[in-house]
Design an enzyme around this catalytic site. Sequence first.
Site, PDB file in Angstrom:
ATOM      1  N   LYS A  83       0.865  -1.182   0.000  1.00 23.55           N
ATOM      2  CA  LYS A  83       0.000   0.000   0.000  1.00 23.55           C
ATOM      3  C   LYS A  83       0.900   1.230   0.000  1.00 23.55           C
ATOM      4  O   LYS A  83       1.787   1.361   0.852  1.00 23.55           O
ATOM      5  CB  LYS A  83      -0.852  -0.041   1.274  1.00 23.55           C
ATOM      6  CG  LYS A  83      -2.217   0.572   1.152  1.00 23.55           C
ATOM      7  CD  LYS A  83      -3.012   0.247   2.429  1.00 23.55           C
ATOM      8  CE  LYS A  83      -4.351   0.905   2.453  1.00 23.55           C
ATOM      9  NZ  LYS A  83      -5.017   0.718   3.745  1.00 23.55           N
TER      10      LYS A  83
HETATM   11  O1  G3P Z   1      -7.726   1.552   5.603  1.00 23.61           O
HETATM   12  C1  G3P Z   1      -8.107   2.794   5.182  1.00 23.61           C
HETATM   13  C2  G3P Z   1      -9.489   3.252   5.574  1.00 23.61           C
HETATM   14  O2  G3P Z   1     -10.424   2.238   5.411  1.00 23.61           O
HETATM   15  C3  G3P Z   1      -9.580   4.089   6.778  1.00 23.61           C
HETATM   16  O3  G3P Z   1     -10.885   4.262   7.274  1.00 23.61           O
HETATM   17  O4  G3P Z   1     -12.517   4.990   8.983  1.00 23.61           O
HETATM   18  O5  G3P Z   1     -10.062   5.545   9.284  1.00 23.61           O
HETATM   19  O6  G3P Z   1     -11.426   6.692   7.558  1.00 23.61           O
HETATM   20  P1  G3P Z   1     -11.228   5.431   8.320  1.00 23.61           P
END
Ligand code: G3P
Length: 218
Positions: A83
Site C-alpha cells: 500500500k
Molecule cells: O484503511 C483505510 C481506511 O479504510 C480508513 O478508514 O474509517 O479511518 O477513515 P477510516
Amino acid sequence: MKFFIDTADVDEIRELTDTGMIDGVTTNPSLIAKSGRKFADVIEEICSFIDGPVSAEVAAIDAPTMIKEGHKLAQIAKNVTIKVPLTVDGLKACKVLSDEGTMVNVTLCFSPAQAILAAKAGATFVSPFVGRLDDIGLDGMDLIADICEIYENYANFETQVLVASVRSPKHVVDAARMGAHVVTIPPSALRQLYNHPLTDKGLDSFLKDWAGTGQSIL
Ligand code: G3P
C-alpha cells in the site's frame, strides 16, 4: 463484489473468516498502532490463513525507500499487497513495484484525477476514502461513481476500485450499485450487514410455531 476486512486485529479476522465472506484484508499504520503488535508479525499471521490480498502500507515518503520497504514487505508472503500513498513518490513506487509483478494498493485517494493517475501507474487497487469525504460535508459515494464511470471508459485501466473508509451498510450497498470491485469493511460494519429487525421478528415467530408442532428434524 469482493469484501476485504479493514482491521489489523487478527482475532477479529479469524472470527469473520469463518463466515466465508472475506476475500482479503487491508491494514494501515493507524490500525497496526492500535493492534499494539509488530507490523511484520501481524502481516505474517494474517497471511498464514488468508489467501486473498493482504494490504501492508509503506512508511517512507520517498519513492526509493518506499520501493525498498515494498520489497521487504512483499517477502513476507506472496499475497502481500503493498500500500502506497497517492503522492508523486507513491505513484513512482507503484509503477516500479507493479512492473515487477507485485500487487499495489494506492491509498488516500480523494479525487477522480488522483484515481486516473493510480490506474496509469498500474495499481492493482485504488482506495478512495468515502467516510472521510462524508466527514467534511461532501458525499464520498460521488467519488466512487466518478471513478467507476471513468475506469469503464478505458479497457487498459485494470485497476480495481477498492472502496475504503467505509462506515455503514449503506456505503456497501451504494458501492455495489455503482459496480465497485471491492469494499474494505471494518468488522463492526460487516456485522451490521446481516441485521434486519424483520429477520429477528420473523425467526422468533417461526421458532415459536415450530416448537408448537412438537416435531424434530433430526
Ligand atoms: O484503511 C483505510 C481506511 O479504510 C480508513 O478508514 O474509517 O479511518 O477513515 P477510516
